[in-house]
Write a protein that holds these residues in place. Structure first.
Motif, short mmCIF file in Angstrom:
data_model
loop_
_atom_site.label_atom_id
_atom_site.label_comp_id
_atom_site.label_asym_id
_atom_site.label_seq_id
_atom_site.Cartn_x
_atom_site.Cartn_y
_atom_site.Cartn_z
N ALA A 22 0.83 -1.19 0.00
CA ALA A 22 0.00 0.00 0.00
C ALA A 22 0.87 1.25 0.00
O ALA A 22 0.48 2.29 -0.52
CB ALA A 22 -0.93 0.00 1.21
N LEU A 23 2.07 1.13 0.58
CA LEU A 23 3.00 2.25 0.65
C LEU A 23 4.31 1.86 -0.01
O LEU A 23 4.72 0.70 0.01
CB LEU A 23 3.27 2.63 2.11
N ASN A 24 4.99 2.87 -0.58
CA ASN A 24 6.33 2.71 -1.11
C ASN A 24 7.26 3.69 -0.40
O ASN A 24 6.89 4.86 -0.21
CB ASN A 24 6.36 3.00 -2.62
N ILE A 25 8.39 3.18 0.01
CA ILE A 25 9.33 4.07 0.69
C ILE A 25 9.88 5.07 -0.31
O ILE A 25 10.47 4.71 -1.32
CB ILE A 25 10.47 3.26 1.34
N SER A 26 9.70 6.36 0.00
CA SER A 26 10.12 7.42 -0.90
C SER A 26 11.45 8.03 -0.47
O SER A 26 12.35 8.23 -1.30
CB SER A 26 9.05 8.52 -0.94
N ARG A 27 11.58 8.30 0.81
CA ARG A 27 12.80 8.95 1.28
C ARG A 27 12.97 8.70 2.77
O ARG A 27 12.00 8.71 3.53
CB ARG A 27 12.76 10.46 1.01
N THR A 28 14.21 8.50 3.21
CA THR A 28 14.51 8.44 4.64
C THR A 28 15.74 9.31 4.90
O THR A 28 16.60 9.46 4.04
CB THR A 28 14.81 7.00 5.12
N ASP A 29 15.79 9.85 6.11
CA ASP A 29 17.00 10.53 6.57
C ASP A 29 17.08 10.34 8.08
O ASP A 29 16.36 9.51 8.64
CB ASP A 29 17.03 12.01 6.17
N ALA A 30 17.93 11.08 8.71
CA ALA A 30 18.17 10.86 10.13
C ALA A 30 16.99 11.26 11.00
O ALA A 30 16.92 10.83 12.16
CB ALA A 30 19.41 11.63 10.57
N GLN A 31 16.05 12.04 10.47
CA GLN A 31 14.99 12.56 11.31
C GLN A 31 13.59 12.32 10.76
O GLN A 31 12.62 12.75 11.37
CB GLN A 31 15.20 14.06 11.54
N SER A 32 13.48 11.64 9.63
CA SER A 32 12.15 11.39 9.08
C SER A 32 12.18 10.25 8.09
O SER A 32 13.24 9.86 7.58
CB SER A 32 11.61 12.66 8.40
N VAL A 33 10.98 9.70 7.81
CA VAL A 33 10.81 8.71 6.74
C VAL A 33 9.51 9.05 6.02
O VAL A 33 8.49 9.36 6.64
CB VAL A 33 10.78 7.27 7.32
N THR A 34 9.58 9.06 4.69
CA THR A 34 8.44 9.45 3.86
C THR A 34 8.05 8.30 2.95
O THR A 34 8.91 7.66 2.32
CB THR A 34 8.78 10.70 3.01
N PHE A 35 6.73 8.03 2.87
CA PHE A 35 6.19 6.99 2.00
C PHE A 35 5.30 7.64 0.94
O PHE A 35 4.59 8.62 1.21
CB PHE A 35 5.34 5.99 2.80
N SER A 36 5.34 7.09 -0.25
CA SER A 36 4.35 7.46 -1.27
C SER A 36 3.24 6.41 -1.23
O SER A 36 3.49 5.23 -0.97
CB SER A 36 4.99 7.50 -2.65
#
Length: 355
Positions: A22-36
């Motif tokens: 249902a979700l695709n990992i779009s971006r991660t960094d040291a302080q957040s994770v974003t899914f499309s």
């Protein structure tokens, strides 16, 4: 239409589960994770990031077809950085993520950043304490070595010797009579200088108190110089304290009915005698202490020798162990720095716990 709606609903529910994305990992960094969000999936706006122990780590913020989780960076969150994460709905259902099975995922950027911030800080504190201890131990070794060099006859045939008692110092008091004589000799200035100041003031007329202050303290400074002492801020503070004490005593005597001259003389005498008595007490105690130090000097020398021999025998090994531990801490810090520098920079960086 009914068939198409039921088919779409089935696909939606299927993608919402753990087994599909249902979700695709779009971006991660040291302080957040974003899914499309998969364009064929309708998801609730109430998504949370949950650690394997059930703790809600973050609440998602949805914007269009993306969901962003801000990751906590306080020290309390450090244990969660090594736990497998899952995205869940508020009602508890797991949300499937492409490339990640139902066991969840790890976020190495976040974990490395947090380890660098807090584990690195703890290691730096350990390093600072260890460096301080090493400096103290090295200084102790140097002092022990210097003591042995300055006392060559103390250690003979592998045994610390006890030296004979030296001649008694002239300023060491073995009885009350000697103590009193030495103390009075040292403290007579406490009476002599105020007397000189008083008689100088008598001849100064209207400038009596100014003359007293100048002559009395000039006498005290000469005495300090003769003893090799320096005039410092403590001496000036003592002068002000004496002046205040004299002024207070003089005022109280005047209130009791004494004339100006008599009140002044009595106040000056009371303060001077108080200073003299205090000086005698301190000088007597110091004289007694010097006598005890002299009396115990052979045993003290033997104890110093024993301690120095023990330090010289054990300290090299202790310093080697401390240097080894320091190198280990430096290696851990280098590893943390390397992980941090390699772990931040964007991109889809996750590790599936099932792999």
């Amino acid at each position: 239409m009914r068939f198409n709606f039921a088919s779409i609903l089935g696909v939606t529910l299927g993608l919402f589960g753990c087994t599909t994305g249902a979700l695709n990992i779009s971006r991660t960094d040291a302080q957040s994770v974003t899914f499309s969000v998969n364009p064929y999936v309708r998801i609730t706006r109430q998504l949370v990031l949950v650690a394997s122990n059930g703790t809600v780590v973050s609440t998602g913020v949805q914007s269009g077809r993306t969901v962003r989780f801000r990751l906590p960076t306080n020290q309390q969150a450090l244990p969660y950085t090594s736990q497998c994460m899952q995205v869940r709905a508020r009602t508890g259902e797991s949300v499937g993520i492409a490339g990640v099975d139902e066991s969840g995922f790890l976020l190495p950027d976040w974990r490395n950043y947090m380890r660098s911030q807090y584990e690195g800080g703890y290691l730096q504190q350990q390093r600072a304490q260890l460096s301080q201890q090493m400096n103290s131990d090295a200084q102790m070794y140097r002092k022990a070595s210097a003591w042995m060099q300055n006392n060559p006859g103390m250690y003979s045939n592998g045994v610390c010797q006890t030296p004979a008692l030296s001649s008694q110092p002239t300023d060491a008091c073995e009885n009350h009579t000697v103590a009193t004589r030495i103390a009075v000799d040292q403290c007579q200035v406490k009476l002599r200088c105020p007397a000189m100041g008083y008689f100088a003031g008598q001849a100064a007329g209207n400038y009596q108190k100014l003359a007293e202050l100048v002559i009395e303290n000039h006498c005290a400074i000469d005495d300090m110089t003769a003893r090799g002492e320096e005039v410092n801020i403590e001496f000036l503070g003592h002068v002000l304290t004496e002046e205040l004490a004299e002024a207070t005593a003089e005022w109280m005597l005047k209130q009791a009915g004494a004339s100006d001259e008599k009140a002044h003389l009595l106040a000056k005498g009371l303060v001077a005698w108080g200073e003299f008595s205090s000086c005698v007490d301190e000088a007597t105690s110091a004289c007694d202490a010097r006598y005890q130090t002299w009396l115990n000097s052979p045993a003290t020398a033997h104890e110093n020798c024993t301690a120095s021999v023990a330090i010289l025998a054990s300290m090299p090994q202790k310093l080697d162990q401390e240097r080894s531990l320091l190198q280990s801490i430096d290696n851990q810090l280098a590893t943390l720095r390397s992980q941090t520098s390699n772990g931040i920079g964007g991109g889809a960086r996750v590790i599936s716990c099932g792999k």
